[in-house]
Enzyme design. Structure first.
Site, PDB file in Angstrom:
ATOM      1  CB  ALA A  22      -0.932   0.002   1.212  1.00  0.00           C
ATOM      2  CG  ASN A  23       5.077   0.971  -0.198  1.00  0.00           C
ATOM      3  OD1 ASN A  23       4.551  -0.115  -0.429  1.00  0.00           O
ATOM      4  ND2 ASN A  23       6.303   1.255  -0.587  1.00  0.00           N
ATOM      5  N   GLY A  27      -1.600   0.090  -4.979  1.00  0.00           N
ATOM      6  CA  GLY A  27      -1.887  -0.111  -3.564  1.00  0.00           C
ATOM      7  C   GLY A  27      -2.057   1.203  -2.831  1.00  0.00           C
ATOM      8  CB  SER A 138      -2.118  -9.638 -14.529  1.00  0.00           C
ATOM      9  OG  SER A 138      -1.606  -9.171 -15.761  1.00  0.00           O
ATOM     10  CE1 TYR A 164       2.888  -9.894 -13.009  1.00  0.00           C
ATOM     11  CE2 TYR A 164       2.103 -10.185 -15.260  1.00  0.00           C
ATOM     12  CZ  TYR A 164       1.999  -9.578 -14.020  1.00  0.00           C
ATOM     13  OH  TYR A 164       1.008  -8.652 -13.789  1.00  0.00           O
TER      14      TYR A 164
END
Length: 290
Positions: A22-23, A27, A138, A164
């Site tokens: 969340a930084n 997020g 994704s 990925y």
């Protein structure tokens, strides 16, 4: 063009929401919108100092707690130290196409962070979850294939993009199997998934190799404020379990949030069950579900 979903974040006022990663990026936008709507937001971040900087830019009540999804010891510590019930868990954090790396537990870095770390976190928090789990996938999941014999790329030559895509396919299979088990247990908790389409933040994680898609992404990418809308819709809208929310525009690359489709492999019930068993074995986290 799919029918856009209505987002009313006011229903989350006074509720506790945990947002991983969340930084920054999606997020950060997600956490800020939830805090602005009156939710108590827990910023689960690898580096608390950057988390505190992000928290300082947010209204309402927020708190910062350290969480390194690439280290199961950190995941367990986070779950043990977090107090009280959790209404919504947003499994947002992720890596995209870094060079080959390993987590503290020896997992391939993308599978370990994007899937296995969130799998363990969800299982550890599940007894305290009251509403829903939202896990970010994704559009890249469509290229994914699950190799249950070599999830962590020890036998195959490492290829960053297929790794990925495998991890993002795992996110959808996890959501489907989690919802199946929640339903069988009669739990009111719901599992949903979301994806941001092509977002200007999703392609530029630290450690990413330059790719053709990365060079051209700014030409088609949505800003993070738009890319986060499917996550917010999945967190707040009245949707059934196993819903998948993404941009409703052309090829799901951009547009307002709507219910979107998933690949045939993402609907494979048997692979979802087998991936669950392998994930429990690798993480040592057993869910309190049948």
């Amino acid at each position: 063009m799919s029918t856009p979903l209505h987002i009313d974040l006011s229903r989350l006022a006074g509720r506790t929401v945990v947002v991983t990663g969340a930084n920054s990026g999606l997020g950060l936008v997600t956490a800020r919108a939830l805090a602005d709507a009156g939710a108590h937001v827990v910023l689960a971040v690898r580096t608390p100092a950057t988390g505190e900087q992000a928290a300082a830019s947010m209204p309402g009540t927020v708190e910062v707690r350290r969480l390194d999804l690439a280290d199961l010891t950190s995941v367990r510590a986070f779950a043990e130290e977090l107090e009280g019930p959790v209404d919504v868990l947003v499994n947002n954090a992720g890596l995209m196409v870094p060079p080959l790396g390993r987590t503290a537990d020896g997992f391939e870095l993308q599978m370990g962070t994007n899937h296995l770390g969130h799998f363990a976190l969800t299982g550890l928090l599940l007894p305290r979850l009251r509403d829903r789990v939202v896990t970010l996938s994704s559009i890249g999941h469509r290229m994914g294939r699950i190799d249950l014999e070599d999830l962590n790329w020890r036998r195959r030559p490492y290829r960053a993009m297929p790794a990925y895509a495998q991890s993002k396919l795992a996110n959808l299979l996890f959501t489907a199997e989690l919802q199946r088990r929640l339903g069988a247990a009669g739990s009111p908790v719901r599992a949903l998934a979301a994806h941001p389409g092509v977002s200007s933040t999703a392609l530029f994680h630290r450690g990413q190799r330059p790719t053709l898609s990365a060079r051209f992404a700014p030409l088609i990418a949505q800003p993070a404020e738009v890319g986060a809308q499917p996550t917010l819709a999945a967190a707040a809208a009245d949707l059934p379990g196993d819903s998948y929310v993404g941009p409703g525009g052309l090829l799901e690359m951009r547009g307002a949030p709507a219910l979107v489709s998933r690949s045939r492999r993402a609907r494979d019930v048997e692979t979802a069950r087998r991936l669950w068993d392998v994930s429990e074995e690798l993480t040592g986290v057993r869910f309190p579900l049948p």
